[in-house]
Design a protein around this motif. Sequence first.
Motif, PDB file in Angstrom:
ATOM      1  N   TYR A 102      22.749  63.473 -35.120  1.00  0.00           N
ATOM      2  CA  TYR A 102      22.836  64.920 -34.925  1.00  0.00           C
ATOM      3  C   TYR A 102      21.448  65.529 -35.018  1.00  0.00           C
ATOM      4  N   GLU A 103      21.077  66.312 -34.002  1.00  0.00           N
ATOM      5  CA  GLU A 103      19.789  66.992 -34.003  1.00  0.00           C
ATOM      6  C   GLU A 103      19.984  68.465 -33.693  1.00  0.00           C
ATOM      7  N   SER A 104      20.607  69.178 -34.590  1.00  0.00           N
ATOM      8  CA  SER A 104      20.785  70.633 -34.482  1.00  0.00           C
ATOM      9  C   SER A 104      21.501  71.038 -33.201  1.00  0.00           C
ATOM     10  N   GLY A 105      22.476  70.278 -32.764  1.00  0.00           N
ATOM     11  CA  GLY A 105      23.254  70.629 -31.587  1.00  0.00           C
ATOM     12  C   GLY A 105      22.613  70.238 -30.284  1.00  0.00           C
ATOM     13  N   ILE A 106      21.462  69.613 -30.323  1.00  0.00           N
ATOM     14  CA  ILE A 106      20.754  69.201 -29.111  1.00  0.00           C
ATOM     15  C   ILE A 106      21.001  67.710 -28.905  1.00  0.00           C
ATOM     16  N   GLU A 107      21.022  67.289 -27.634  1.00  0.00           N
ATOM     17  CA  GLU A 107      21.168  65.863 -27.351  1.00  0.00           C
ATOM     18  C   GLU A 107      20.028  65.093 -27.992  1.00  0.00           C
ATOM     19  N   PRO A 108      20.329  64.032 -28.720  1.00  0.00           N
ATOM     20  CA  PRO A 108      19.259  63.266 -29.364  1.00  0.00           C
ATOM     21  C   PRO A 108      18.344  62.600 -28.342  1.00  0.00           C
ATOM     22  N   MET A 109      17.055  62.654 -28.631  1.00  0.00           N
ATOM     23  CA  MET A 109      16.066  62.022 -27.754  1.00  0.00           C
ATOM     24  C   MET A 109      15.329  60.960 -28.548  1.00  0.00           C
ATOM     25  N   GLY A 110      15.176  59.807 -27.984  1.00  0.00           N
ATOM     26  CA  GLY A 110      14.418  58.754 -28.637  1.00  0.00           C
ATOM     27  C   GLY A 110      15.250  58.015 -29.664  1.00  0.00           C
ATOM     28  N   ASP A 111      14.540  57.282 -30.497  1.00  0.00           N
ATOM     29  CA  ASP A 111      15.186  56.460 -31.515  1.00  0.00           C
ATOM     30  C   ASP A 111      15.489  57.290 -32.751  1.00  0.00           C
TER      31      ASP A 111
END
Length: 120
Positions: free
Chosen positions: A44-53
């Motif tokens: 989970y990254e604050s509702g944003i699609e995760p990017m990277g590892d």
Amino acid sequence: MFLLYEYDIFWAFLIISSVIPILAFLISGVLAPISKGPEKLSSYESGIEPMGDAWLQFRIRYYMFALVFVVFDVETVFLYPWAMSFDVLGVSVFIEALIFVLILIVGSVYAWRKGALEWS
């Protein structure tokens, strides 16, 4: 004479303070819904699609600063009661506290010389 019944309140408090967290974990384990899907297992990254590892390594400097902070914070916790009753305790306790502070100073000088306290 050592009387065990004087500690009844302590044992009751110890048992109750141990049972409450255990019950909380058991009840949440029974009542919690179990649903494992791709959305649940993604990071989970604050509702944003995760990017990277998702695995990110921190530099050891952060941990060194945290460790030095904890050491001196604990030093303050140990020295505060001593300072509050300084006039009652006497010279021997003053010498013990002085040795305690000197050991911490030697440790901080060692960390400083090794470069553990340099941020860059």
